[in-house]
Each structure stands twice: as structure tokens, then as C-alpha cells.
Design a protein around this motif. Structure first.
Motif, PDB file in Angstrom:
ATOM      1  N   SER A  40      37.485  51.301  45.840  1.00 10.75           N
ATOM      2  CA  SER A  40      36.161  51.882  46.059  1.00 10.75           C
ATOM      3  C   SER A  40      35.964  53.055  45.096  1.00 10.75           C
ATOM      4  N   GLY A  41      34.820  53.109  44.426  1.00 12.17           N
ATOM      5  CA  GLY A  41      34.526  54.151  43.440  1.00 12.17           C
ATOM      6  C   GLY A  41      34.576  53.611  42.026  1.00 12.17           C
ATOM      7  N   GLN A  42      35.275  52.503  41.808  1.00 12.63           N
ATOM      8  CA  GLN A  42      35.296  51.877  40.487  1.00 12.63           C
ATOM      9  C   GLN A  42      34.058  50.980  40.343  1.00 12.63           C
ATOM     10  N   THR A  43      33.593  50.822  39.110  1.00 12.02           N
ATOM     11  CA  THR A  43      32.408  49.995  38.860  1.00 12.02           C
ATOM     12  C   THR A  43      32.645  48.564  39.312  1.00 12.02           C
ATOM     13  N   GLU A  44      33.833  48.052  39.073  1.00 12.75           N
ATOM     14  CA  GLU A  44      34.130  46.660  39.391  1.00 12.75           C
ATOM     15  C   GLU A  44      34.137  46.395  40.893  1.00 12.75           C
ATOM     16  N   TYR A  45      34.341  47.421  41.715  1.00  9.89           N
ATOM     17  CA  TYR A  45      34.375  47.260  43.175  1.00  9.89           C
ATOM     18  C   TYR A  45      33.062  46.681  43.683  1.00  9.89           C
ATOM     19  N   GLY A  46      31.930  47.081  43.096  1.00  7.29           N
ATOM     20  CA  GLY A  46      30.628  46.599  43.538  1.00  7.29           C
ATOM     21  C   GLY A  46      30.353  45.163  43.161  1.00  7.29           C
ATOM     22  N   TRP A  47      31.157  44.584  42.238  1.00  5.08           N
ATOM     23  CA  TRP A  47      30.910  43.225  41.800  1.00  5.08           C
ATOM     24  C   TRP A  47      31.466  42.184  42.767  1.00  5.08           C
ATOM     25  N   TYR A  48      32.395  42.597  43.603  1.00  7.61           N
ATOM     26  CA  TYR A  48      33.038  41.641  44.501  1.00  7.61           C
ATOM     27  C   TYR A  48      32.836  42.076  45.948  1.00  7.61           C
ATOM     28  N   GLU A  49      33.025  41.151  46.900  1.00  6.38           N
ATOM     29  CA  GLU A  49      32.816  41.415  48.323  1.00  6.38           C
ATOM     30  C   GLU A  49      34.116  41.881  48.990  1.00  6.38           C
ATOM     31  N   ASP A  50      34.011  43.025  49.666  1.00  2.00           N
ATOM     32  CA  ASP A  50      35.172  43.544  50.406  1.00  2.00           C
ATOM     33  C   ASP A  50      35.084  43.007  51.828  1.00  2.00           C
ATOM     34  N   ARG A  51      35.774  41.894  52.122  1.00  2.00           N
ATOM     35  CA  ARG A  51      35.630  41.195  53.385  1.00  2.00           C
ATOM     36  C   ARG A  51      36.308  41.931  54.538  1.00  2.00           C
ATOM     37  N   ASP A  52      37.392  42.610  54.255  1.00  2.00           N
ATOM     38  CA  ASP A  52      38.081  43.309  55.348  1.00  2.00           C
ATOM     39  C   ASP A  52      37.713  44.796  55.430  1.00  2.00           C
ATOM     40  N   HIS A  53      36.839  45.260  54.577  1.00  2.00           N
ATOM     41  CA  HIS A  53      36.308  46.622  54.560  1.00  2.00           C
ATOM     42  C   HIS A  53      37.415  47.689  54.502  1.00  2.00           C
ATOM     43  N   ASP A  54      38.426  47.441  53.682  1.00  2.00           N
ATOM     44  CA  ASP A  54      39.484  48.419  53.528  1.00  2.00           C
ATOM     45  C   ASP A  54      39.350  49.241  52.258  1.00  2.00           C
ATOM     46  N   GLY A  55      38.311  48.989  51.446  1.00  2.00           N
ATOM     47  CA  GLY A  55      38.076  49.760  50.212  1.00  2.00           C
ATOM     48  C   GLY A  55      38.755  49.160  48.999  1.00  2.00           C
ATOM     49  N   THR A  56      39.286  47.959  49.111  1.00  2.00           N
ATOM     50  CA  THR A  56      39.953  47.318  47.983  1.00  2.00           C
ATOM     51  C   THR A  56      39.452  45.867  47.896  1.00  2.00           C
ATOM     52  N   VAL A  57      39.133  45.408  46.657  1.00  2.00           N
ATOM     53  CA  VAL A  57      38.710  44.021  46.442  1.00  2.00           C
ATOM     54  C   VAL A  57      39.650  43.373  45.463  1.00  2.00           C
ATOM     55  N   CYS A  58      39.623  42.075  45.442  1.00  2.00           N
ATOM     56  CA  CYS A  58      40.489  41.257  44.574  1.00  2.00           C
ATOM     57  C   CYS A  58      41.966  41.614  44.803  1.00  2.00           C
ATOM     58  N   GLU A  59      42.405  41.597  46.093  1.00  2.00           N
ATOM     59  CA  GLU A  59      43.782  41.947  46.427  1.00  2.00           C
ATOM     60  C   GLU A  59      44.699  40.785  46.226  1.00  2.00           C
TER      61      GLU A  59
END
Length: 145
Positions: free
Chosen positions: A126-145
Motif C-alpha cells: 500500500s502506498g506504491q503506484t502499482e498497488y492500485g493496479w491490482y485487487e487486494d482481496r484479503d485487505h492486508d495492504g499487499t497485492v501480488c503475493e
């Protein structure tokens, strides 16, 4: 043998016009002649009156004036003026606001997180530009885990 018909209606005849230039020339000539004669009398040097031996001839100046009568028209019942409409000025167009191009909703390079991971990218926080491009399904602040 036959006389030509008059151009003017009966009772009216053409008036002769004296040109304004002729009148001005005659007036200037008379005033100059009078000044020259007066200067000659004053320059004689004698104070005694001199008897005039010249005869005086009266001069008559004729001027004509032409009067133009105004034309009077009476309005008729059928000739009514139409109402005039003044055209309203067209409003100026408002300047168009140029919209900023929308941010891409997905990564412009990869269509899925799996593809981004294959090329060595991710995870994004969360806070990186790329974070907004993907869906955070578990709402933990991290995408593409």
C-alpha cells in the motif's frame, strides 16, 4: 417654323443662375480697384480736395436663390412598417476543460499478478503506484503475493 415645347410646366420658366465663382471674382475685383484708387488719392500729397471728373455708374448685382420644397408622403393603411428585431449576440462558447488521462486500472505491462510475478515483479505494498493496479482481496495492504 415650329417652336419646341417648353420643358417646364406652364407658368414656370427656367431661372438663370449666376455662378458663385463669378460673384466672388466681381467682388474681389471691385475691392481691389477701390483700394488702388484710394491709395492713389492718399499718395497725391495734397490736402486739397480734388474735383471728381469721372462719372459714377451704378452697378447692379443679381443673385438668385433656388428653394427646394420637401417631399411629404402620407402613410397608407397597407404600408405599415414591419417591426424590426434586433438579433441577440450569440454567447461565446465556454472553454473546454481538458481532462487528465485516467490512471490505468491495471498494470500497463502485465494483465495479471501471475504474469508480473513470472517477470520478477511484486509483491506491491500500500502506498506504491502499482498497488492500485491490482485487487487486494484479503485487505492486508499487499497485492501480488
Amino acid at each position: 417654323m415650329y417652336s419646341q415645347p417648353s420643358q417646364y410646366p406652364p407658368g414656370r420658366q427656367q431661372r438663370r443662375r449666376v455662378s458663385a465663382v463669378v460673384v466672388v471674382v466681381v467682388a474681389v475685383g471691385c475691392s481691389l480697384f477701390g483700394c488702388a484708387v484710394g491709395a492713389g488719392i492718399g499718395a497725391s500729397g495734397s490736402a486739397e480736395p480734388v474735383a471728381a471728373s469721372a462719372t459714377v455708374t451704378p452697378t447692379v448685382t443679381v443673385t438668385t436663390t433656388t428653394t427646394v420644397r420637401p417631399v411629404v408622403t402620407t402613410p397608407t393603411a397597407s404600408a405599415r412598417p414591419s417591426p424590426t428585431r434586433t438579433a441577440k449576440p450569440k454567447p461565446r462558447p465556454k472553454p473546454r476543460k481538458t481532462a487528465k488521462p485516467p490512471k490505468p486500472r491495471t498494470d500497463p505491462r502485465f494483465s495479471t499478478c501471475a504474469e508480473a510475478k513470472r517477470h520478477g515483479f511484486g509483491p506491491y505494498r500500500s502506498g506504491q503506484t502499482e498497488y492500485g493496479w491490482y485487487e487486494d482481496r484479503d485487505h492486508d495492504g499487499t497485492v501480488c503475493e
